[in-house]
Scaffold this motif. Structure first.
Motif, mmCIF file in Angstrom:
data_model
loop_
_atom_site.group_PDB
_atom_site.id
_atom_site.type_symbol
_atom_site.label_atom_id
_atom_site.label_comp_id
_atom_site.label_asym_id
_atom_site.label_seq_id
_atom_site.Cartn_x
_atom_site.Cartn_y
_atom_site.Cartn_z
ATOM 1 N N PRO A 100 0.760 -1.307 -0.067
ATOM 2 C CA PRO A 100 0.042 -0.110 0.042
ATOM 3 C C PRO A 100 0.857 1.433 0.087
ATOM 4 O O PRO A 100 0.325 2.360 -0.709
ATOM 5 N N ILE A 101 1.898 1.224 0.536
ATOM 6 C CA ILE A 101 2.733 2.514 0.575
ATOM 7 C C ILE A 101 3.173 2.930 -0.589
ATOM 8 O O ILE A 101 3.115 4.274 -0.824
ATOM 9 N N TRP A 102 3.328 2.188 -1.771
ATOM 10 C CA TRP A 102 4.112 2.415 -3.038
ATOM 11 C C TRP A 102 2.637 3.016 -3.693
ATOM 12 O O TRP A 102 2.870 3.880 -4.399
ATOM 13 N N LEU A 103 1.373 2.351 -3.378
ATOM 14 C CA LEU A 103 0.145 3.020 -4.027
ATOM 15 C C LEU A 103 -0.037 4.249 -3.475
ATOM 16 O O LEU A 103 -0.489 5.214 -4.187
ATOM 17 N N HIS A 104 0.126 4.413 -2.111
ATOM 18 C CA HIS A 104 -0.072 5.885 -1.696
ATOM 19 C C HIS A 104 0.817 6.952 -2.261
ATOM 20 O O HIS A 104 0.315 8.011 -2.496
ATOM 21 N N ILE A 105 2.185 6.568 -2.383
ATOM 22 C CA ILE A 105 3.196 7.432 -2.766
ATOM 23 C C ILE A 105 3.033 7.638 -4.481
ATOM 24 O O ILE A 105 3.093 8.907 -4.797
ATOM 25 N N GLY A 106 3.038 6.882 -5.177
ATOM 26 C CA GLY A 106 2.707 6.972 -6.548
ATOM 27 C C GLY A 106 1.315 7.418 -6.958
ATOM 28 O O GLY A 106 1.313 8.567 -7.576
ATOM 29 N N GLY A 107 0.211 6.688 -6.820
ATOM 30 C CA GLY A 107 -1.018 7.112 -7.104
ATOM 31 C C GLY A 107 -1.562 8.192 -6.231
ATOM 32 O O GLY A 107 -2.510 9.085 -6.734
ATOM 33 N N GLY A 108 -0.963 8.599 -4.869
ATOM 34 C CA GLY A 108 -1.411 9.397 -4.006
ATOM 35 C C GLY A 108 -0.645 10.832 -4.227
ATOM 36 O O GLY A 108 -1.008 11.688 -5.059
ATOM 37 N N VAL A 109 0.790 10.654 -3.871
ATOM 38 C CA VAL A 109 1.461 11.729 -3.619
ATOM 39 C C VAL A 109 1.794 12.456 -5.062
ATOM 40 O O VAL A 109 1.981 13.497 -5.556
ATOM 41 N N LEU A 110 2.611 11.263 -5.816
ATOM 42 C CA LEU A 110 3.271 11.861 -7.022
ATOM 43 C C LEU A 110 2.060 12.257 -8.078
ATOM 44 O O LEU A 110 2.209 13.436 -8.818
ATOM 45 N N VAL A 111 1.167 11.373 -8.371
ATOM 46 C CA VAL A 111 -0.032 11.805 -9.338
ATOM 47 C C VAL A 111 -0.574 13.108 -8.771
ATOM 48 O O VAL A 111 -1.055 14.011 -9.571
#
Length: 407
Positions: A100-111
């Motif tokens: 989930p952390i990579w989903l949150h960083i990629g799809g959340g923070v970066l996008v």
């Protein structure tokens, strides 16, 4: 910029900016289609996906004033190019997320940051510098309609990609598409001093502009009201496909619904540009929020079927981003274009705080109660609140003489 360029570039700027808006808003509006297949493969729950989308909306809002200020100072093209690169990186990280952390960083923070860098406050501020005040509302309508077109195009495109290649590879392909954005950004080069309208703007520092704005009652009310817009549209974008599955509507109607919202959003945005140019923007915004609440109430109380889904999607599409042209138009009228990227971004920050709550509450309350009903009704109440908030907004430039005397 020479006189020839000034006379020949506005439509090129509007076309380039509109294409960028289409690309920036397309993938984010299709995120709801990735929820169920991603969760099926990973075993995560809806709260996990909802938190990622909530972070996306929050990071969009938090970064937008920053990127708007950068565009005002250093140039719109540079910020838009940055948007495309960050977007591609975020979608790729989301595609290969194994926790989930990579989903949150990629799809959340970066996008989210990428959308902030390529969002309406950045693009529309560039438009505002190259058209007359009388043309501004219409130009804003074109830019907003292009964002709507992205939603219309990416709803069936993303579903087709997922069906053919799976959700992970589909995110990779969309990430590659985002690399087109830096190529389209060049015609929008220039900062707050550029363009036909940029030379005679009232000179202020960023701190002075922010102080002036937050001491202005109408600006504060506009920001408060735009919170509601974010709550409503983000909740539907992230959770409507799953909601339709919950009430037994075939999955294909989710694609149809989002495509219809996107298509009629184009009509609504263009119409909003025309209406905002001719009639009171605050009263028009109040009417939009009332109509949203009426539409949701009717959808929830009447028998729900494929037909009602289609009708609801058409109505919501007309009202979807129709708030953007009059909202940005009001900011430009109040303060001019000198810090429009920054001040428009601050209003969008309020919008995205609402988006964060709409997306996160949707997932959290569903996991808690097994239903989205409480979030729907909360959105209805907020729509009526927004109508009341917009009613007293004054559609006129700030009186800087009185402000200076008061200080």
């Amino acid at each position: 910029m020479d006189k020839t360029a000034r006379s020949s570039t506005p439509w090129l700027i509007i076309a380039s900016g509109s294409l960028i808006a289409m690309l920036v808003f397309g993938p984010r509006s299709a995120m709801g289609f990735f929820q169920l297949p991603m969760l099926h493969d990973t075993g995560w729950d809806r709260s996990t996906f909802g938190l990622a989308m909530a972070l996306q909306n929050l990071c969009w809002g938090l970064s937008q004033p920053f990127f708007g200020a950068l565009a005002d100072k250093y140039g719109t093209a540079r910020v838009l190019a940055m948007s495309g690169l960050i977007y591609a990186a975020g979608l790729l990280m989301m595609a290969y997320a194994d926790a989930p952390i990579w989903l949150h960083i990629g799809g959340g923070v970066l996008v989210g940051m990428a959308i902030g860098a390529g969002s309406f406050s950045v693009i529309l501020s560039a438009f505002a510098r190259h058209v007359t005040p009388e043309q501004r509302s219409m130009a804003f309508g074109f830019g907003t309609a292009a964002g709507s077109a992205g939603m219309f195009l990416f709803a069936p495109l993303s579903q087709a990609l997922i069906s053919t290649y799976g959700w992970s590879d589909s995110l990779v392909y969309m990430g590659i598409m985002m690399l087109i954005v830096p190529l389209l950004a060049y015609p929008l080069r220039g900062n707050a001093n550029s363009g036909t309208q940029g030379k005679n703007q009232f000179k202020q520092t960023v701190a002075e502009a922010l102080k002036e704005a937050f001491l202005h009652k109408s600006y504060v009310l506009l920001a408060v009201g735009f919170f509601v817009c974010g709550f409503q549209v983000a909740f539907i974008t992230a959770h409507f496909p799953a909601y339709l599955g919950d009430i037994g509507i075939e999955a294909r109607y989710a694609v149809i619904a989002m495509a219809l919202i996107g298509f009629f959003n184009i009509i609504g945005s263009l119409a909003a540009g025309v209406i905002g140019q001719r009639y009171s923007k605050p009263y028009f915004l109040a009417l939009i929020y009332v109509l949203r609440s009426v539409a949701v109430t009717a959808f929830l109380l009447l028998p729900q079927s494929p037909t009602s889904v289609i009708l609801f999607s058409i109505v919501m599409g007309l009202l979807w981003l129709s708030t953007v042209p009059p909202t940005n138009g009001l900011v430009a009228i109040m303060f001019g274009t000198r810090h429009l990227g920054l001040l428009g971004g601050m209003v969008f920050l309020s919008h995205q705080i609402g988006s964060f709550l709409g997306v996160w509450l949707g997932g959290y309350l569903y996991d808690l109660y097994g239903s989205y009903d409480s979030v729907w009704w909360f959105g209805v109440a907020l729509g009526l609140f927004a109508a009341v908030v917009h009613w007293p907004i004054q559609e006129r430039p700030i009186d800087r003489g009185l402000l200076t005397a008061a200080e």
